[in-house]
Design a protein around this motif. Structure first.
Motif, mmCIF file in Angstrom:
data_model
loop_
_atom_site.group_PDB
_atom_site.id
_atom_site.type_symbol
_atom_site.label_atom_id
_atom_site.label_comp_id
_atom_site.label_asym_id
_atom_site.label_seq_id
_atom_site.Cartn_x
_atom_site.Cartn_y
_atom_site.Cartn_z
ATOM 1 N N UNK A 28 78.344 70.719 -69.899
ATOM 2 C CA UNK A 28 79.438 69.758 -70.066
ATOM 3 C C UNK A 28 80.520 69.902 -68.999
ATOM 4 N N UNK A 29 80.810 71.129 -68.606
ATOM 5 C CA UNK A 29 81.902 71.358 -67.649
ATOM 6 C C UNK A 29 81.680 72.694 -66.955
ATOM 7 N N UNK A 30 82.204 72.858 -65.747
ATOM 8 C CA UNK A 30 82.070 74.150 -65.060
ATOM 9 C C UNK A 30 82.945 75.206 -65.716
ATOM 10 N N UNK A 31 82.643 76.445 -65.432
ATOM 11 C CA UNK A 31 83.483 77.546 -65.910
ATOM 12 C C UNK A 31 84.816 77.538 -65.164
ATOM 13 N N UNK A 32 85.879 78.047 -65.780
ATOM 14 C CA UNK A 32 87.166 78.119 -65.073
ATOM 15 C C UNK A 32 87.039 78.926 -63.781
ATOM 16 N N UNK A 33 87.630 78.418 -62.717
ATOM 17 C CA UNK A 33 87.547 79.134 -61.448
ATOM 18 C C UNK A 33 88.547 80.292 -61.432
ATOM 19 N N UNK A 34 88.465 81.097 -60.375
ATOM 20 C CA UNK A 34 89.296 82.296 -60.316
ATOM 21 C C UNK A 34 90.780 81.965 -60.250
ATOM 22 N N UNK A 35 91.147 80.822 -59.659
ATOM 23 C CA UNK A 35 92.557 80.441 -59.593
ATOM 24 C C UNK A 35 93.096 80.118 -60.975
ATOM 25 N N UNK A 36 92.314 79.417 -61.775
ATOM 26 C CA UNK A 36 92.736 79.111 -63.139
ATOM 27 C C UNK A 36 92.898 80.380 -63.959
ATOM 28 N N UNK A 37 91.973 81.330 -63.797
ATOM 29 C CA UNK A 37 92.060 82.596 -64.517
ATOM 30 C C UNK A 37 93.289 83.381 -64.072
ATOM 31 N N UNK A 38 93.573 83.363 -62.755
ATOM 32 C CA UNK A 38 94.757 84.048 -62.228
ATOM 33 C C UNK A 38 96.035 83.426 -62.774
ATOM 34 N N UNK A 39 96.100 82.102 -62.812
ATOM 35 C CA UNK A 39 97.305 81.432 -63.299
ATOM 36 C C UNK A 39 97.565 81.729 -64.770
ATOM 37 N N UNK A 40 96.518 81.855 -65.563
ATOM 38 C CA UNK A 40 96.700 82.201 -66.967
ATOM 39 C C UNK A 40 97.249 83.623 -67.097
ATOM 40 N N UNK A 41 96.740 84.537 -66.280
ATOM 41 C CA UNK A 41 97.250 85.906 -66.298
ATOM 42 C C UNK A 41 98.705 85.951 -65.878
ATOM 43 N N UNK A 42 99.066 85.185 -64.861
ATOM 44 C CA UNK A 42 100.461 85.126 -64.429
ATOM 45 C C UNK A 42 101.352 84.519 -65.504
ATOM 46 N N UNK A 43 100.818 83.576 -66.269
ATOM 47 C CA UNK A 43 101.588 82.995 -67.374
ATOM 48 C C UNK A 43 101.934 84.062 -68.412
ATOM 49 N N UNK A 44 100.978 84.896 -68.752
ATOM 50 C CA UNK A 44 101.239 85.965 -69.718
ATOM 51 C C UNK A 44 102.248 86.962 -69.167
ATOM 52 N N UNK A 45 102.136 87.266 -67.870
ATOM 53 C CA UNK A 45 103.067 88.219 -67.261
ATOM 54 C C UNK A 45 104.472 87.638 -67.172
ATOM 55 N N UNK A 46 104.582 86.361 -66.869
ATOM 56 C CA UNK A 46 105.895 85.723 -66.712
ATOM 57 C C UNK A 46 106.694 85.767 -67.996
ATOM 58 N N UNK A 47 106.049 85.566 -69.133
ATOM 59 C CA UNK A 47 106.735 85.504 -70.423
ATOM 60 C C UNK A 47 106.626 86.808 -71.214
ATOM 61 N N UNK A 48 106.173 87.887 -70.570
ATOM 62 C CA UNK A 48 106.077 89.205 -71.220
ATOM 63 C C UNK A 48 105.309 89.128 -72.534
ATOM 64 N N UNK A 49 104.176 88.473 -72.491
ATOM 65 C CA UNK A 49 103.397 88.278 -73.711
ATOM 66 C C UNK A 49 102.473 89.456 -74.016
#
Length: 319
Positions: free
Chosen positions: A97-118
């Motif tokens: 149905x869709x490709x797997x998330x690329x490395x940039x998308x995975x990196x941005x999600x990790x940065x989101x967690x780091x930005x908000x101290x989650x």
């Protein structure tokens, strides 16, 4: 006679076996409080009002946990999703149905967690979930620290080592990296406090930040001796149960040595989370530069270690 390659197989194999990786993921799928963690990250996750729609939050959260469990980099996580059907099935990725998330998308999600101290918020959420399942933090805390190695090479763009990492000596051996300080419940072995410093910071300096204040007893190794007043200020009703010095020049205090052995039986529980994070999850060497990023990763690792440690008790409830 032509030899059939794996790529040319039709996919109708007659034989199969459930691997340890698949068994591990099935266990963790049952015990992780997905709804609570998704509700924690959801307010900060992009809604897709501008630009292309974002990848599903549930998929990204599962991929992030796969990175922690198998020590995967962002590019390594993308490749692992294409390489392993087991990981795709766990993450909910359907390549039809869709490709797997690329490395940039995975990196941005990790940065989101780091930005908000989650990372720390995830640890608190997991501990509240464990408490709702009857696995509560008691009134005793064990404190300890371990060194996580960092790359000492200067063969990088800046030509320098990570400026936030430092070296320390244990015995006659030197280590370069950071130090993970944790406070662990003395009864259940749950990690409730995490601090991250350079490796050169002495263990005793982080002691007040590792106590929740309601302790009746505080255990620690010889690195925390002489800190009774610090313990009393952070936890007024706590008894200092840290190990004491037993050798004075030529004199050996056998009574104090026997007391230290009794205390060591309790302190042994603090080694269990360290073993899970460093041996089971593979976090023996830092992947990111700076203390902030590594602190967020440590918090998520110890939250998952708490679930892994009590997975036998949680799995029947999750099922």
């Amino acid at each position: 006679m032509r030899q059939q390659t794996l790529a040319a197989q039709s996919g109708f194999e007659r034989y199969g076996k459930k691997t340890r990786r698949e068994q591990f993921l099935e266990e963790m799928d049952k015990v992780v409080p997905w709804a609570k963690l998704a509700a924690l990250v959801g307010p900060h996750y992009p809604k897709g009002e501008n630009g292309r729609p974002p990848m599903g939050l549930a998929i990204m959260l599962r991929i992030h946990f796969l990175q922690q469990w198998f020590n995967l980099s962002d590019p390594g996580a993308e490749e692992a999703l294409y390489d392993s059907a087991v990981l795709r099935r766990f993450a909910g990725v359907d390549l039809g149905l869709a490709p797997a998330p690329d490395e940039t998308t995975i990196l941005q999600f990790r940065h989101l967690l780091e930005k908000h101290d989650l990372g720390g918020a995830m640890l608190d959420t997991v501990n509240r979930y464990l408490e709702s399942r009857g696995i509560r933090i008691a009134t005793g805390t064990i404190v300890d620290a371990t060194v996580i190695h960092a790359p000492s090479s200067t063969k990088n763009a800046s030509g320098k080592r990570d400026p936030e990492m430092h070296q320390t000596r244990k015995g006659n051996q030197w280590f370069f990296g950071l130090k993970a300080h944790i406070g662990v419940d003395s009864r259940q072995g749950i990690v409730h406090s995490v601090c991250t410093t350079a490796a050169s910071v002495a263990d005793k300096h982080m002691l007040p930040d590792l106590l929740h204040g309601d302790e009746r007893k505080v255990w620690g190794d010889g690195g925390y001796q002489g800190q009774s007043e610090t313990i009393r200020q952070a936890a007024p009703h706590a008894q200092d149960m840290t190990s004491r010095r037993t050798r004075y020049k030529e004199y050996v205090d056998q009574l104090q040595r026997a007391k230290n052995r009794v205390k060591a039986r309790v302190r042994a529980k603090v080694e269990h989370p360290f073993r899970i994070v460093k041996r089971v999850f593979g976090f023996e060497k830092t992947r990111y530069r700076g203390l902030r990023k590594n602190h967020q990763r440590l918090c998520v690792n110890f939250a998952l270690a708490n679930l892994y440690l009590h997975r036998r008790r949680l799995a029947p409830l999750g099922a």
